[in-house]
Design an enzyme around this catalytic site. Structure first.
Site, mmCIF file in Angstrom:
data_model
loop_
_atom_site.group_PDB
_atom_site.id
_atom_site.type_symbol
_atom_site.label_atom_id
_atom_site.label_comp_id
_atom_site.label_asym_id
_atom_site.label_seq_id
_atom_site.Cartn_x
_atom_site.Cartn_y
_atom_site.Cartn_z
ATOM 1 N N CYS A 40 0.821 -1.209 0.000
ATOM 2 C CA CYS A 40 0.000 0.000 0.000
ATOM 3 C C CYS A 40 0.857 1.263 0.000
ATOM 4 O O CYS A 40 2.075 1.226 0.166
ATOM 5 C CB CYS A 40 -0.923 0.001 1.219
ATOM 6 N N GLU A 41 0.183 2.382 -0.148
ATOM 7 C CA GLU A 41 0.866 3.670 -0.230
ATOM 8 C C GLU A 41 1.711 3.956 0.999
ATOM 9 O O GLU A 41 2.827 4.484 0.895
ATOM 10 C CB GLU A 41 -0.170 4.774 -0.418
#
Length: 546
Positions: free
Chosen positions: A338-339
């Site tokens: 994820c980011e």
């Protein structure tokens, strides 16, 4: 054989419709409702002892399920007198919600019943409404101050418009929604709408919410074109809208050549970009290029200082092969998650740059700055330990909870960035709201780190922070050489004497396991003393102390 249970005498409660105290939502009405229900319980008990009569018809009973338990819970809630506590009417198999809702009620839980609808008028004071796992087909107008609404697993085809302006959390997944409201409350942090029948989204969806918000649209029949447009917008440079989870899952950005990606961060610096072209075949270069591309889509990209810091790191890595190799190694696999994993990895690269500066002698002439960087490293290590314990504690408390340790670690770093002067790490993260780290956790962590630093920073620098010893070897070679001689000498007779004494003290002379344990303790103690004294001497000679 059927035994009669008399119906609850709720009718007389509302004999005078003109009376204010007879309104369904008034405290007086609720009190008389509970009183009448209690009388009905007593009546039912006496009747069952003396007579057998016909069961009531459906028209004679105002609800199905377990109304007496609802009465008991309502009475207990009223007697407790704490309006901040939720009124819990969950798991009672109620069909209509016939209990008058007292004005002043702030939190209501009617999860897991069989409700087909909710009262047309809800208390204006309501802040949280839990109504998942029912049979709701519509929602009434919602109180303007409502902050949390959970209506997952119902039969809703639409949501009321407008939604309350104060709404921060909305769970509407697993319904039959065909559209979302055009206007989304600006304070909304979470909009859960997975497993519905959505085929479109409002055109202004990405501009109505900020970077702290998340929208879950998974398992909806959204056309591929709609999803592609959303993905393109989210990956555009400078995007500051919400994170959106789509049916198509994570989208892989097309891999670009390393020098093209670097050029996006170094606008106009053609010389440095050209130098990076020459690193394209180094091990890990392709992963690093993809990492830099993903870094442009993070919540921090809109921050000028962040972009400048990335550019500085790129320029520094051109002439420092070891630093560049660390960047490439850390980027491996980081872009697959994820980011916030991207952000946490960049923080690690910044730490590598800071340590490289120290080891390369950048701060040899400024020991005050050197020690400040040492404090930053100490604080980060302490925060790692606190984050690790937080993760373990959360998992012990709820083994089934979805705890992402990346979010926990990053939450402590970003939330204490200014307090602990961790200026080299990124300022923001995307999913703070799902990190499970509270403001109280952050405050406790800050105090804990300060206490640990007050007690143990000197020992950390002298014995555990390797950059310090390398600096000391350069700026005070005689002191460093003398320290090494002292250590070698102490590891002989002093070490043996102390070890024998400790083994005898515990009656363990000749015990090999005890020798290993006590020996390590004594060696560490000797190193602390000698290295600590040398560090203090070197610092005093330059007018400094810890």
């Amino acid at each position: 054989m059927n035994v009669q249970r008399p119906g609850l005498a709720v009718g007389p409660l509302f004999e005078n419709p003109e009376s204010e105290s007879s309104e369904p939502g008034s405290p007086a009405a609720a009190a008389r409702w509970v009183e009448a229900s209690t009388e009905a319980e007593a009546s039912a008990a006496s009747s069952s002892q003396g007579q057998i009569v016909a069961a009531p018809t459906a028209e004679e009973r105002p609800w199905e399920g377990r109304p007496q338990e609802a009465v008991s819970r309502t009475r207990a809630w009223r007697e407790a007198g704490d309006v901040d506590e939720p009124l819990d009417l969950s798991f009672l198999s109620l069909t209509p919600l016939s209990i008058p809702l007292v004005s002043g009620l702030r939190r209501l839980n009617v999860n897991n019943n069989q409700l087909g609808d909710l009262p047309d008028t809800l208390p204006g004071t309501l802040l949280e409404l839990e109504a998942s796992e029912n049979r709701l087909t519509r929602l009434p107008d919602l109180p303007a101050g409502l902050q949390r609404l959970n209506v997952e697993n119902n039969r809703l085809t639409n949501l009321p418009e407008p939604l309350p302006a104060a709404l921060e959390w909305l769970g509407a997944g697993y319904n039959q929604l065909t559209r979302l409201p055009e206007m989304i409350p600006p304070e909304l942090i979470w909009l859960g709408a997975r497993n519905n029948q959505l085929t479109s989204v409002p055109e202004s969806l990405l501009t109505q919410l900020g970077q702290w918000s998340s929208i879950d649209l998974e398992n909806n029949p959204l056309p591929h074109g709609v999803q592609t447009n959303l993905v393109t917008a989210m990956h555009a440079a400078g995007y500051a809208g919400p994170q959106i989870f789509l049916p198509m899952g994570p989208v892989e950005l097309a891999r670009r050549p390393l020098h093209e990606v670097v050029a996006d961060w170094l606008e106009g610096d053609l010389e440095t970009v050209a130098a990076w072209r020459g690193f394209a075949n180094e091990q890990g270069a392709r992963d690093y290029a993809h990492f830099l591309d993903r870094l442009r889509t993070t919540v921090n990209y809109g921050n000028d200082a962040f972009r400048q810091a990335v550019a500085i790191g790129l320029r520094q890595a051109v002439a420092r092969p070891q630093l560049r190799a660390q960047y490439f190694e850390q980027a491996s696999g980081a872009s697959d998650s994820c980011e916030d994993r991207i952000t946490l990895t960049w923080n690690g690269m910044q730490t590598a740059l800071l340590i490289a500066d120290v080891e390369d002698g950048v701060y040899d002439g400024s020991l005050h700055q050197l020690l400040q960087h040492g404090r930053v490293m100490f604080r980060l290590e302490a925060l790692d330990g606190i984050a690790r314990e937080t993760v373990n504690s959360l998992r012990r408390t709820d083994p089934d909870a979805d705890i992402d340790e990346i979010e926990v670690y990053l939450a402590y770093q970003t939330q204490l960035r200014d307090t602990l002067e961790l200026r080299h790490v990124a300022p923001d993260m995307r999913f703070l709201n799902v990190s499970h780290v509270t403001e109280e956790d952050v405050a406790r962590a800050a105090s804990s780190v300060r206490e640990l630093e007050a007690r143990g920073f000197g020992e950390y620098v002298a014995t555990r922070w390797q950059p310090w010893e390398r600096v000391m070897r350069r700026i005070a070679p005689a002191s460093h050489a003398a320290m090494q001689e002292q250590l070698i000498e102490a590891m002989g007779e002093e070490f043996r004497s102390r070890l024998d004494e400790k083994l005898a003290e515990h009656g363990l002379t000749g015990d090999a396991d005890a020798e290993r344990v006590f020996g390590a303790e004594i060696l560490n103690d000797i190193a602390r003393r000698i290295k600590g004294e040398t560090m203090e001497k070197v610092l005093r000679g330059r007018g400094l102390e810890l």
